[in-house]
Design a protein around this motif. Structure first.
Motif, PDB file in Angstrom:
ATOM      1  N   THR A   2      11.438  28.373  49.063  1.00 14.73           N
ATOM      2  CA  THR A   2      10.898  27.570  47.960  1.00 14.73           C
ATOM      3  C   THR A   2      11.877  27.622  46.792  1.00 14.73           C
ATOM      4  O   THR A   2      12.061  28.664  46.173  1.00 14.73           O
ATOM      5  N   LEU A   3      12.502  26.503  46.533  1.00 16.93           N
ATOM      6  CA  LEU A   3      13.430  26.418  45.412  1.00 16.93           C
ATOM      7  C   LEU A   3      12.670  26.190  44.112  1.00 16.93           C
ATOM      8  O   LEU A   3      11.635  25.523  44.113  1.00 16.93           O
ATOM      9  N   PRO A   4      13.189  26.675  42.998  1.00 15.59           N
ATOM     10  CA  PRO A   4      12.518  26.454  41.714  1.00 15.59           C
ATOM     11  C   PRO A   4      12.916  25.120  41.077  1.00 15.59           C
ATOM     12  O   PRO A   4      13.099  25.013  39.875  1.00 15.59           O
ATOM     13  N   TYR A   5      13.055  24.112  41.909  1.00 15.00           N
ATOM     14  CA  TYR A   5      13.440  22.779  41.442  1.00 15.00           C
ATOM     15  C   TYR A   5      12.545  21.755  42.114  1.00 15.00           C
ATOM     16  O   TYR A   5      12.037  21.980  43.213  1.00 15.00           O
ATOM     17  N   ALA A   6      12.398  20.600  41.471  1.00 12.20           N
ATOM     18  CA  ALA A   6      11.627  19.511  42.061  1.00 12.20           C
ATOM     19  C   ALA A   6      12.492  18.786  43.094  1.00 12.20           C
ATOM     20  O   ALA A   6      13.715  18.763  42.998  1.00 12.20           O
ATOM     21  N   GLU A   7      11.851  18.204  44.078  1.00 12.93           N
ATOM     22  CA  GLU A   7      12.543  17.401  45.081  1.00 12.93           C
ATOM     23  C   GLU A   7      12.723  15.988  44.523  1.00 12.93           C
ATOM     24  O   GLU A   7      11.982  15.575  43.653  1.00 12.93           O
ATOM     25  N   PRO A   8      13.632  15.196  44.954  1.00 13.62           N
ATOM     26  CA  PRO A   8      14.590  15.507  46.007  1.00 13.62           C
ATOM     27  C   PRO A   8      15.871  16.102  45.425  1.00 13.62           C
ATOM     28  O   PRO A   8      16.362  15.680  44.387  1.00 13.62           O
ATOM     29  N   LEU A   9      16.382  17.089  46.094  1.00 17.86           N
ATOM     30  CA  LEU A   9      17.705  17.627  45.776  1.00 17.86           C
ATOM     31  C   LEU A   9      18.713  16.878  46.634  1.00 17.86           C
ATOM     32  O   LEU A   9      18.414  16.485  47.757  1.00 17.86           O
ATOM     33  N   THR A  10      19.868  16.689  46.111  1.00 12.17           N
ATOM     34  CA  THR A  10      20.904  16.023  46.883  1.00 12.17           C
ATOM     35  C   THR A  10      22.101  16.947  47.042  1.00 12.17           C
ATOM     36  O   THR A  10      22.445  17.704  46.131  1.00 12.17           O
ATOM     37  N   ARG A  11      22.718  16.884  48.200  1.00  8.87           N
ATOM     38  CA  ARG A  11      23.874  17.716  48.497  1.00  8.87           C
ATOM     39  C   ARG A  11      25.102  17.140  47.820  1.00  8.87           C
ATOM     40  O   ARG A  11      25.302  15.939  47.791  1.00  8.87           O
ATOM     41  N   LEU A  12      25.894  18.041  47.246  1.00  5.61           N
ATOM     42  CA  LEU A  12      27.156  17.647  46.633  1.00  5.61           C
ATOM     43  C   LEU A  12      28.305  18.078  47.531  1.00  5.61           C
ATOM     44  O   LEU A  12      28.231  19.117  48.174  1.00  5.61           O
ATOM     45  N   ASP A  13      29.363  17.293  47.542  1.00  5.59           N
ATOM     46  CA  ASP A  13      30.580  17.730  48.222  1.00  5.59           C
ATOM     47  C   ASP A  13      31.295  18.705  47.299  1.00  5.59           C
ATOM     48  O   ASP A  13      31.329  18.508  46.078  1.00  5.59           O
TER      49      ASP A  13
END
Length: 173
Positions: A2-13
């Protein structure tokens, strides 16, 4: 997890690598080691360690969100486990056990996480994070993320936890 952030998270290069890496604080070419100055008593405007002996100093954290967060630093300027003199290396395990017992004795602590990132200052230090009992979302590597985002704990509660940890270490000598 469980991350302490709201979704959606996006992957960074990842960005391109930086080689050579810039010097850290306390390395040749970097800023001087402020921790060495502080441990030598050259910064009287700052409170001293919670507890210390010939090898180690247990230090207060700032902006504490979970009472009982502390960090342990070598009294001498060593960078990593590979650089610790044998006496420090031999005393490290028992020292960690003492600190863990002191933090667990605060109560309502499920586990004590010990972290060493090694990318900040070139002065050996490890962090101790108590995971509050029942805070399952903060298991494993999530605890420092949650601790970074929680509201700051009341100063008197943090000071009380620090005093209890310091007293427990002093009693175990």
């Amino acid at each position: 997890m469980t991350l302490p952030y709201a979704e959606p998270l996006t992957r960074l290069d990842p960005p391109p690598r930086v080689i050579p890496e810039p010097p850290r604080v306390g390395e040749p070419g970097g800023d001087p080691c402020g921790l060495c100055d502080w441990l030598a008593g050259n910064k009287p405007e700052h409170e001293g360690p919670l507890w210390s002996d010939d090898n180690w100093a247990l230090c207060r954290a700032t902006g504490v969100t979970i009472p009982g967060v502390v960090w342990l630093a070598s009294r001498g300027h060593y960078d990593s486990f590979a650089d610790l003199p044998d006496g420090h290396a031999t005393s490290y395990g028992p020292m960690v056990a003492r600190i863990e017992r002191a933090i667990l004795a605060l109560g309502d602590i499920a586990r004590v996480h010990v972290y060493r990132w090694g990318d900040g200052s070139a002065h050996f230090h490890v962090w101790f994070y108590p995971r509050p009992l029942g805070m399952l979302e903060a298991k494993r590597e999530m605890l420092p993320l949650w601790a970074d985002l929680l509201p700051e704990a009341p100063k008197e509660v943090v000071a009380d936890a620090e005093a209890k940890i310091a007293a427990a270490l002093a009693a175990e000598i």
